[in-house]
Design an enzyme around this catalytic site. Structure first.
Site, mmCIF file in Angstrom:
data_model
loop_
_atom_site.group_PDB
_atom_site.id
_atom_site.type_symbol
_atom_site.label_atom_id
_atom_site.label_comp_id
_atom_site.label_asym_id
_atom_site.label_seq_id
_atom_site.Cartn_x
_atom_site.Cartn_y
_atom_site.Cartn_z
ATOM 1 N N GLU A 128 -7.895 -10.531 17.771
ATOM 2 C CA GLU A 128 -8.977 -11.254 17.742
ATOM 3 C C GLU A 128 -9.472 -11.814 16.402
ATOM 4 O OE1 GLU A 128 -11.446 -7.983 18.603
ATOM 5 O OE2 GLU A 128 -11.168 -6.869 16.470
ATOM 6 N N HIS A 179 0.858 -1.365 0.142
ATOM 7 C CA HIS A 179 0.058 -0.279 -0.033
ATOM 8 C C HIS A 179 0.763 1.236 0.056
ATOM 9 C CE1 HIS A 179 -3.834 -2.139 1.684
ATOM 10 N NE2 HIS A 179 -3.569 -2.582 0.354
ATOM 11 N N ALA A 234 0.264 -8.351 19.613
ATOM 12 C CA ALA A 234 1.125 -8.708 18.679
ATOM 13 C C ALA A 234 2.566 -8.675 19.538
ATOM 14 C CB ALA A 234 1.247 -7.627 17.598
ATOM 15 N N CYS A 286 7.321 19.281 -8.839
ATOM 16 C CA CYS A 286 8.310 18.034 -8.946
ATOM 17 C C CYS A 286 9.666 18.318 -9.333
ATOM 18 C CB CYS A 286 7.681 17.286 -10.042
ATOM 19 S SG CYS A 286 8.675 15.647 -10.613
HETATM 20 P P1 OAD Z 1 -7.699 -2.825 10.282
HETATM 21 O O1 OAD Z 1 -7.875 -1.529 11.356
HETATM 22 O O2 OAD Z 1 -8.913 -3.210 9.596
HETATM 23 O O3 OAD Z 1 -7.436 -4.004 11.387
HETATM 24 C C1 OAD Z 1 -6.641 -3.814 12.460
HETATM 25 C C2 OAD Z 1 -6.505 -5.698 13.082
HETATM 26 O O4 OAD Z 1 -5.629 -5.405 13.960
HETATM 27 C C3 OAD Z 1 -7.836 -5.741 13.719
HETATM 28 O O5 OAD Z 1 -8.156 -7.250 13.304
HETATM 29 C C4 OAD Z 1 -7.514 -5.860 15.140
HETATM 30 O O6 OAD Z 1 -8.132 -6.594 15.839
HETATM 31 C C5 OAD Z 1 -6.001 -6.205 15.144
HETATM 32 N N1 OAD Z 1 -5.444 -5.429 16.262
HETATM 33 C C6 OAD Z 1 -5.602 -4.613 16.830
HETATM 34 N N2 OAD Z 1 -4.452 -4.018 17.979
HETATM 35 C C7 OAD Z 1 -3.774 -5.057 17.868
HETATM 36 C C8 OAD Z 1 -2.489 -5.556 18.546
HETATM 37 N N3 OAD Z 1 -1.890 -5.005 19.490
HETATM 38 N N4 OAD Z 1 -2.033 -6.955 18.086
HETATM 39 C C9 OAD Z 1 -2.396 -7.500 17.225
HETATM 40 N N5 OAD Z 1 -3.694 -7.295 16.686
HETATM 41 C C10 OAD Z 1 -4.093 -6.088 16.674
HETATM 42 O O7 OAD Z 1 -6.388 -2.709 9.689
HETATM 43 P P2 OAD Z 1 -5.886 -3.535 8.226
HETATM 44 O O8 OAD Z 1 -6.290 -4.675 8.280
HETATM 45 O O9 OAD Z 1 -4.313 -3.188 8.423
HETATM 46 O O10 OAD Z 1 -5.674 0.528 3.348
HETATM 47 O O11 OAD Z 1 -6.531 -2.544 7.261
HETATM 48 C C11 OAD Z 1 -6.015 -2.958 6.257
HETATM 49 C C12 OAD Z 1 -6.058 -1.698 5.027
HETATM 50 O O12 OAD Z 1 -7.324 -0.893 5.281
HETATM 51 C C13 OAD Z 1 -5.272 -0.716 5.282
HETATM 52 O O13 OAD Z 1 -3.851 -0.858 4.784
HETATM 53 C C14 OAD Z 1 -5.650 0.637 4.838
HETATM 54 C C15 OAD Z 1 -7.140 0.489 5.391
HETATM 55 O O14 OAD Z 1 -8.105 1.154 4.482
HETATM 56 C C16 OAD Z 1 -5.779 1.865 2.713
HETATM 57 O O15 OAD Z 1 -5.775 2.905 3.235
HETATM 58 C C17 OAD Z 1 -5.778 1.504 1.120
#
Ligand code: OAD
Length: 242
Positions: free
Chosen positions: A208, A113, A224, A140
């Site tokens: 979770e 990303h 994590a 640029c």
């Molecule tokens: P999310 O916010 O969708 O998910 C975060 C995940 O991390 C959740 O499942 C939480 O349960 C978990 N989580 C939170 N705290 C944690 C911890 N301390 N240890 C382990 N796990 C934990 O974020 P992403 O999955 O990264 O894209 O989102 C994916 C994409 O959606 C991002 O790259 C971004 C977003 O929109 C773009 O902006 C294009």
């Protein structure tokens, strides 16, 4: 005795950086609770209000020096070094635009990303390092045109980067591991299914169960900074003893 795992692909999401103080997206206090993604993470949003979009990413870039890699980032870097030293390989595919994996020491990292610390010119396509704020008045350095500089991040509706490299690595892996991601955003959310279809075992380490938790054969739930170092140490000790 089973063969030690030597070729691992790890996918990370914002959960791996949460304990460093970087906001996740879909958790209760996450970024998408404060902003509409269509305003700040789409080409249409940028066309409609580039000042808002620059401000959104400038704030996140400015926050980077205030955060440090945590035990999960460090464990993944140590795992990569340990596997590499034994002739194996770890490919880290991250959805995160922060630089915490690099600062922890990870080398073989694919930012699907994009990266906050880079910018790109919409006129000529040049990509350059970016450590300070971006604005609509920026020029640029290559084509000298004004108004086309944007964050080097992938927005909704755009093609993520390094898809061929990520898929090749997954199909050749002994294990696919998804860490700290909700499984809400494709194509990353589809990697586990692709791995399983190719006979590659898939594992989830998350706070979770994620949205696609059912796909994983194996899962461990917790912060994590706890579950990742524990799992990485098990892999390295397995490699040493077998
Ligand atoms: P999310 O916010 O969708 O998910 C975060 C995940 O991390 C959740 O499942 C939480 O349960 C978990 N989580 C939170 N705290 C944690 C911890 N301390 N240890 C382990 N796990 C934990 O974020 P992403 O999955 O990264 O894209 O989102 C994916 C994409 O959606 C991002 O790259 C971004 C977003 O929109 C773009 O902006 C294009």
């Amino acid at each position: 005795m089973s063969k030690p795992l030597s070729n691992i692909v790890v996918l990370t999401g914002s959960g791996v950086s949460a304990e460093s103080g970087v906001a996740t997206f879909r958790d209760k206090d996450g970024i998408w609770a404060k902003y509409d993604y269509r305003d700040v993470a789409t080409p249409e949003g940028f066309a409609a209000d580039p000042v808002l979009v620059h401000s959104f990413y400038n704030d996140r870039r400015r926050n980077l020096p205030a955060v440090e890699p945590n035990a999960a980032h460090l464990a993944l870097a140590e795992l990569e070094a340990g596997l590499t030293a034994r002739g194996g390989r770890l490919t880290l595919v991250t959805q995160n635009v922060d630089d915490l994996h690099e600062r922890a020491g990870s080398k073989n990292t694919l930012h699907m990303h994009g990266e906050l610390k880079k910018s790109t010119c919409m006129h000529c396509g040049d990509v350059c390092d970016c450590v300070s704020d971006l604005s609509i008045a920026d020029t640029c350095s290559v084509c000298k045109r004004e108004g086309g500089m944007r964050p080097y991040v992938v927005w909704f509706g755009e093609m993520p980067r390094f898809m061929d490299e990520a898929m090749d690595a997954i199909l050749a892996a002994d294990l696919f591991v998804s860490i700290g991601t909700s499984g809400a955003v494709y194509p990353a959310a589809g990697f586990a299914g692709e791995a399983r279809n190719a006979g590659v075992p898939a594992m989830e380490l998350n706070l979770e169960p994620s949205e696609n938790a059912w796909i994983f054969e194996n899962s461990r739930y917790g912060p994590a900074t706890q579950v990742v170092p524990q799992w990485a140490a098990e892999i390295l000790s397995q490699s040493l003893s077998q």
